[in-house]
Design a protein around this motif. Structure first.
Motif, mmCIF file in Angstrom:
data_model
loop_
_atom_site.group_PDB
_atom_site.id
_atom_site.type_symbol
_atom_site.label_atom_id
_atom_site.label_comp_id
_atom_site.label_asym_id
_atom_site.label_seq_id
_atom_site.Cartn_x
_atom_site.Cartn_y
_atom_site.Cartn_z
ATOM 1 N N ALA A 108 0.847 -1.202 0.000
ATOM 2 C CA ALA A 108 0.000 0.000 0.000
ATOM 3 C C ALA A 108 0.875 1.243 0.000
ATOM 4 C CB ALA A 108 -0.898 0.019 1.234
ATOM 5 N N TYR A 111 0.427 6.553 2.701
ATOM 6 C CA TYR A 111 -0.683 7.417 3.119
ATOM 7 C C TYR A 111 -1.984 6.630 3.326
ATOM 8 C CZ TYR A 111 2.423 11.247 2.002
ATOM 9 O OH TYR A 111 3.486 12.109 1.979
ATOM 10 N N ASP A 112 -2.047 5.419 2.787
ATOM 11 C CA ASP A 112 -3.243 4.579 2.954
ATOM 12 C C ASP A 112 -3.052 3.553 4.064
ATOM 13 O OD1 ASP A 112 -4.358 5.893 0.782
ATOM 14 O OD2 ASP A 112 -3.504 4.474 -0.657
ATOM 15 N N ARG A 114 -3.383 3.452 7.267
ATOM 16 C CA ARG A 114 -4.406 3.255 8.319
ATOM 17 C C ARG A 114 -5.545 2.354 7.835
ATOM 18 N NH1 ARG A 114 -4.596 2.107 13.262
ATOM 19 N NH2 ARG A 114 -4.862 0.326 11.929
ATOM 20 N N HIS A 115 -5.876 2.469 6.537
ATOM 21 C CA HIS A 115 -6.961 1.639 6.006
ATOM 22 C C HIS A 115 -6.452 0.251 5.610
ATOM 23 C CE1 HIS A 115 -9.279 5.246 6.086
ATOM 24 N NE2 HIS A 115 -8.357 5.856 5.375
ATOM 25 N N ALA A 116 -5.151 0.164 5.322
ATOM 26 C CA ALA A 116 -4.607 -1.078 4.758
ATOM 27 C C ALA A 116 -4.255 -2.118 5.829
ATOM 28 C CB ALA A 116 -3.370 -0.774 3.912
ATOM 29 N N ALA A 118 -4.794 -3.634 9.971
ATOM 30 C CA ALA A 118 -5.713 -3.648 11.110
ATOM 31 C C ALA A 118 -4.941 -3.460 12.412
ATOM 32 C CB ALA A 118 -6.459 -4.972 11.136
ATOM 33 N N ASP A 120 -3.709 -1.470 16.233
ATOM 34 C CA ASP A 120 -2.849 -0.352 16.628
ATOM 35 C C ASP A 120 -1.471 -0.876 17.012
ATOM 36 O OD1 ASP A 120 -4.974 1.289 16.240
ATOM 37 O OD2 ASP A 120 -5.592 1.273 18.350
ATOM 38 N N THR A 143 -0.864 10.071 9.577
ATOM 39 C CA THR A 143 -1.073 8.646 9.310
ATOM 40 C C THR A 143 -0.425 7.818 10.416
ATOM 41 O OG1 THR A 143 -1.028 9.099 6.942
ATOM 42 C CG2 THR A 143 -0.709 6.804 7.597
ATOM 43 N N LEU A 147 -1.957 5.224 13.464
ATOM 44 C CA LEU A 147 -1.574 3.810 13.560
ATOM 45 C C LEU A 147 -1.140 3.415 14.974
ATOM 46 C CD1 LEU A 147 0.593 3.612 10.304
ATOM 47 C CD2 LEU A 147 -1.474 2.252 10.732
#
Ligand SMILES: C[S@@+](CC[C@H](N)C(=O)[O-])C[C@H]1O[C@@H](n2cnc3c(N)ncnc32)[C@H](O)[C@@H]1O
Length: 209
Positions: A108, A111-112, A114-116, A118, A120, A143, A147
């Motif tokens: 990924a 910048y993506d 956080r969505h890519a 799962a 913390d 970002t 995370l």
């Protein structure tokens, strides 16, 4: 495609092409054979600063083909490596299998992230040759913040920018680059080969930094 999208796509092509050269490691720059024999520790600076990472959840951003990610796993961390180069992620997964080390690798754009991925993390790990590729450091920092667990931290190591603005000219180091390169007008490099000393010509030689 926006200019920044064009820069990103060119950089990705360049990194995809470097991966097999770096994995082949003709000049020993990445010490891949030593890594496979478990004889390549993390950089001494990093080891000294990172502390005990046993059981820590670590996300390694811009992980390239995963050597440091897997080295972090050897030190007991629970690791995820992320990179935008499909070739890098494929190679990282192969190395994980070859070494029997447990790691998740995700392809990924940083910048993506956080969505890519799962969950913390205790540590976001970013080292050596990373932020020069990124057009927006505020968004990068946001970002990373998204995370991390509330008490998590960013571990960042790189050469100092004051060194990176220098070029060698006639045996002397002279300032050549500005410190404040605008994101929409990055420095453009056309480098015929990668930095490891491998003489194989690069086809996707143009990068935007
Ligand atoms: C010099 S390498 C980092 C090497 C790494 N420190 C290591 O330990 O192997 C830079 C990495 O950044 C990745 N990269 C560049 N721009 C990126 C982006 N926007 N998102 C994710 N990865 C990116 C490249 O694919 C490359 O693997």
């Amino acid at each position: 495609m926006s200019d920044i999208g064009t820069f990103l796509a060119a950089n990705r092509r360049n990194w995809d092409e470097r991966v097999p050269m770096h994995r082949r490691d003709r000049n020993g720059f990445y010490a891949v054979e030593r890594f496979l024999r478990d004889e390549k520790p993390l950089h001494a600076i990093v080891l000294g600063e990172l502390g005990d990472i046993t059981g820590k959840r670590v996300i390694h951003l811009q992980c390239h083909f995963g050597l440091d990610t897997l080295a972090l796993a050897r030190h007991g961390a629970i690791v995820t490596g992320l990179d935008f180069s499909p070739a890098a992620i494929e190679e990282a997964r192969r190395l994980a299998e070859a070494t029997g080390l447990s790691a998740e690798f995700v392809c990924a754009n940083v910048y993506d992230a956080r969505h890519a991925v799962a969950g913390d993390f205790d540590i976001a790990y970013v080292t050596w040759g990373t932020i020069c590729w990124l057009p927006d450091l505020t968004r990068w920092a946001q970002t990373i913040a998204a995370l991390l667990k509330p008490d998590g931290f960013l571990y960042f190591a790189d050469a100092h920018p004051n060194m990176l603005i220098l070029e060698e000219r006639d045996g002397r180091l002279v300032p050549e680059f500005a410190l404040d390169t605008p994101p929409d007008r990055p420095l453009v490099f056309d480098e015929p080969q990668t930095y490891t000393g491998d003489a194989t010509p690069l086809t996707a030689s143009r990068t935007y930094q």
